[in-house]
Design an enzyme around this catalytic site. Sequence first.
Site, PDB file in Angstrom:
ATOM      1  N   CYS A 191      62.171 106.665  57.628  1.00 28.68           N
ATOM      2  CA  CYS A 191      62.363 108.042  57.164  1.00 28.68           C
ATOM      3  C   CYS A 191      61.319 108.987  57.749  1.00 28.68           C
ATOM      4  CB  CYS A 191      62.314 108.101  55.641  1.00 28.68           C
ATOM      5  SG  CYS A 191      60.639 107.921  54.967  1.00 28.68           S
ATOM      6  N   ASN A 192      61.617 110.263  57.674  1.00 30.60           N
ATOM      7  CA  ASN A 192      60.671 111.296  58.068  1.00 30.60           C
ATOM      8  C   ASN A 192      59.531 111.371  57.055  1.00 30.60           C
ATOM      9  OD1 ASN A 192      59.795 114.406  58.035  1.00 30.60           O
ATOM     10  ND2 ASN A 192      60.629 113.917  60.042  1.00 30.60           N
TER      11      ASN A 192
END
Length: 500
Positions: A191-192
Amino acid sequence: MDAQQFREFGKAAVDLLADYVENIRDTDVLPSVEPGFLLNSLPEDAPEQPEQWQDILKDFSQAIMPGITHWQSPRFHAFYPTGASYASMVGGLLCDGLSVIGFSWMSSPACTELEVVTMNWLGKLLGIPEEFLHCSSGPGGGVIQGSASEATLVGLLAAKDKTVRKLIKNNPNLDEDEIKPKLVAYTSDQCNSSVEKAGLLGSMKMRLLKADGEGRLRGETLKQAFEEDRAQGLIPCYVIANLGTTGTCAFDPLYELGPVCNEADVWLHVDAAYAGAAFICPEYRHLMRGIELVDSIDINAHKWMPVTFDCSAMWVKDGYDLVRAFDVQRIYLDDVKTDNKIPDYRHWQIPLGRRFRALKLWTVLRIYGAERLRKHIRDQISLAQYFAKLVRADDRFIVEPEPSMGLVCFRLKGGDIITRKLLDQLTDKKKVFMVAGTYKERYVIRFVICSRLTQKEDVDYSWKQIKSEVDLLYPDKIHTKAQIPAIDQIVAREICEKSK
């Protein structure tokens, strides 16, 4: 400044920006400055007396521009795109010129209603299910947030509120303060960083679940995590799926994650900040199979679409979930009463005030039209595939994983250390700009087609810079293999397949 001076200043600024864009290839993509360069050159105090706009533009050129990283340069291949176009610049100017704060319908009716219209337009272009649109008969709808970071946090806070309400309704003896520390959010380890930050800001534990070999979070992994946490007395609350991970642009299978979340009554949010814009092209919509199972989705129009920051398009299946979470009433905020389905957007976001951001989206959608937006996406994917072919034609490199959308990840066969050295030396020379990533614990260089101005010749230029630097690293292995065929000969079907 009077109206005439504004006209003169504005025209000069427009000319300056137009010249900047037209001549952007003449400038290194990275600036040659050191930290503190501007702090040490500008006055310590604001001016006491008014100054002339001509002096401001002069200082802009002499003091500000030398410290700019040129995100719109065709040689900028770092991170992901940030959108820009003349159409969006004009939309932004109109927004600033009107200077309205559209927190309610009454505070500026056109601000609210144009956002409803443009979010319906964009949702239809992307193939978002109708139940997420304002034009549906249900409670769904779209809202422009400032960023995907905000959208993820908004979804988390709404999910927290909804879960707490549900549990207390089922058992009135439960205490809200006892429930909240037990709530858990889940996402992929791909994920970011903004997703992790949402957990911190929303005071919710965020579990980063291991992705599979292709960077995807699988349904069975999520289901197992739910079971583990329930066994410890914890409460699954919120899941963030990725359609286009930051590192390698991998796509989580919503058709696996959706049923797991629906069965557990857990909010499923989709972060499609970059790659979601590709769904304008029907041939890529298979990558969002299962989208009807999610609760919210966010796509940054200011990334891959030619819309300037900030314009992050978020759709929710039930707008009342946001209203119940964020509704704070004051007598001075009373709004018009109507039977029409018009959202009170101050209840759909974190701040009270909001800019007229829909103007930028409106001007871009009208100036470009769906046809040119699709061409923009397809052309950039084609350029990425062309770059991948150039890299694969040089046996000193490995391209992995398979290129996805406008992203190509590659490394030198010599290993992580020399690949890192290659990136460092390219960055030092400032002609092209890329950043690193990891794939299967190997160091890779990420090459993204970012600028709307990028052409085949620009990709050739960037590849020449990369290849020349590798020739210096491997003086005994200078590569002389023939170049690949022109990009015009790349078969469209092959491009589509390699982008999956």
